[in-house]
Design an enzyme around this catalytic site. Sequence first.
Site, PDB file in Angstrom:
ATOM      1  CD  GLN A   1      -3.107   0.799   2.194  1.00 50.56           C
ATOM      2  OE1 GLN A   1      -3.425  -0.349   2.499  1.00 50.56           O
ATOM      3  NE2 GLN A   1      -3.680   1.857   2.723  1.00 50.56           N
TER       4      GLN A   1
ATOM      5  CE1 TYR B   1      -4.058 -16.766   6.821  1.00 49.11           C
ATOM      6  CE2 TYR B   1      -3.674 -17.254   4.515  1.00 49.11           C
ATOM      7  CZ  TYR B   1      -4.346 -16.551   5.494  1.00 49.11           C
ATOM      8  OH  TYR B   1      -5.288 -15.629   5.140  1.00 49.11           O
TER       9      TYR B   1
END
Length: 535
Positions: free
Chosen positions: A116, A221
Amino acid sequence: MPGQAETPVLVVGGSLVGLSTAALLGAHGVECVVVERHSGTAIHPRAGHFQLRTIEILRSLGLEEEVRRLSAESYPPGGGINNVESLAGREIASYFTDLNAGVEEFSPTIRLFLDQDALEPLICARAEELGATLAYGTELVSFEQDADGVTAAVRDLESGEERTIRAQYLVAADGNRSGVRASLGIAMRGYGVLSDSITIYFRSEWDLEPLVRERNQGVSYVTNSVLRGFFRLNRRMNGGFLVVNLVGDTARPEIVGAYPSAPWASVAEGVTEERCLELLRAAIGVPGMPLVVEDVATWRATAESAERYREGRVFLAGDAAHVVPPNGGFGGNTGVQDAHNLAWKLAYVLRGRAGPALLDTYDQERRPIGELTVDQAYARYVNRVAPYLGLETAKPLVDDFTMEVGYRYDSPAILREDAAEQPVHEHPRDSRGRPGSRVPHLFLERNGVRLSTVDLPAGRPVLLAASGGGEWCTSARAAADALGVELDAYLVGRDLADPGGRFAEAFGLTPSGAVLVRPDDFVGWRAKQLEPDAD
């Protein structure tokens, strides 16, 4: 600046969603003022998984090429998502082997991993090019609305100087702790707080690539007896960030309960650099590995949606409207899609092309999608991170293509084909131009240049008629002229070439049918065949 400024739209919050709102308004010819408390754009690489619909929206702003270039510099192309005991340990599950497998059927673009803090400056610059005024280091002090607009007091945080901004509408993109939402008394509803999580930004003195081996992963994960969370590694494989949602062995049968009673969900409490290093090494799977903790962010994993997205002349967007855990990558993407839905409606009302009732459809269309997203992010959190919460507490998983480009709208801005209750989602392979769905992706040609049907609206409604539906084009242009609305009308086979001959089938039409596509790429109306009252 002393005194009172005026603007059509005041955007509170200058992060991803606020900047997207500003740029999209500018693309429709509407200027706005954006106020943001922070001194600039994002400094942390948040919201890194950008979905098909979001990239399509960035594509409409002319940013796709640069976004793809930045993504390629930072992350492996087409990375997957898996679950491992640790980076050095065995693989437990694979959710995607290739992030972009099969995307060409449904979209002209691809999914991307991008930080971002790299994306926001691009959108910021584009918003300014399109007429937005960006006021960083400025906070909203208060606001009042009346029948004609909103009067806001804002303060420059460096000088302490206050000024007043008068706007016709206000968009609250001020995050999950939205002060605007609180001022309006709008409650949040959903699953509540799931954990006090942390994000550890780090770099390694060792190359991590041998640990990843042949697994080309964008997200890994981690599930072991020390923690549950996920990694994002940079392309150089010498750092990135680790999100930690839970600590301890949550797989033990005696572990029951949920936040805030569960100590394993209170990760952020009393966290230290030493503790962060312990968690990093447990997640990497190499004891004693030399690592440097560059920063630690604490945050709450929450799954909630606002009970309404509009109050008078104020609209909620992004995390102010819905907050989700990062599982599935829905947060920032859903916020950009909020902005895309709202921007054209504000522009049409402000420019006199539609009545104020069009703005009612923002809540009607986006709130069901926000609630769906909350359910699906929670379901992924439970399935991938916190099964101790109980799989029965989660809704059935909806596939990612449906979530990204298969969500559907139902409002007076959509002309239904029947009175039956409309589903909130449908697989894009099945929608076939049904009103309320995102226009099916199909490559056509205009003057020898290939373009997708997703690219055609370009800020205005578009009528697409099958080869025998020329009368629809004539009638549509006449209706648009009578209403004073800009519209493009194309006869496929004459104005647009259809090399594969698939247009009518892809849109569920006979050779004389037509569809009307809204400025936001959603089908607003469809006639499967020519009708006597085409005008």
